[in-house]
Enzyme design. Structure first.
Site, short mmCIF file in Angstrom:
data_model
loop_
_atom_site.label_atom_id
_atom_site.label_comp_id
_atom_site.label_asym_id
_atom_site.label_seq_id
_atom_site.Cartn_x
_atom_site.Cartn_y
_atom_site.Cartn_z
N CYS A 14 2.93 1.72 3.15
CA CYS A 14 4.03 0.76 3.24
C CYS A 14 5.21 1.22 2.38
CB CYS A 14 3.57 -0.62 2.78
SG CYS A 14 2.18 -1.27 3.75
N CYS A 18 0.84 -1.20 0.00
CA CYS A 18 0.00 0.00 0.00
C CYS A 18 0.88 1.26 0.00
CB CYS A 18 -0.93 0.00 1.21
SG CYS A 18 -0.06 0.16 2.79
#
Length: 76
Positions: A13, A10
């Protein structure tokens, strides 16, 4: 030192991985930086909040982490 960023890919991240990479370079640390996206391996750390930061096998932070927080964690 082994540093892992746990996350499924994501935006948060990816941002954490980038921030950790910048801090490692700024501090001139000798570290192996790994981006762990395999959900089964992430589950081994018993983490429910992503992204998570793992240093030498120990979960040291979860969720959004600022560069300043990363510096504090990596210089302990």
């Amino acid at each position: 030192m082994e540093i892992k960023v746990l996350g499924t890919g994501c935006a948060n991240c990816k941002a954490l991985y980038s921030s950790v990479e910048q801090v490692v370079n700024e501090l001139g640390l000798q570290a192996d930086l790994v981006k762990e996206e395999d959900l089964m391996k992430i589950m081994e750390y018993n983490v429910m909040t992503l992204p998570a930061l793992v240093v030498d096998g120990k979960v040291v932070a979860k969720g959004r982490i600022s560069k300043e927080e990363i510096k504090k964690i990596l210089t302990k």
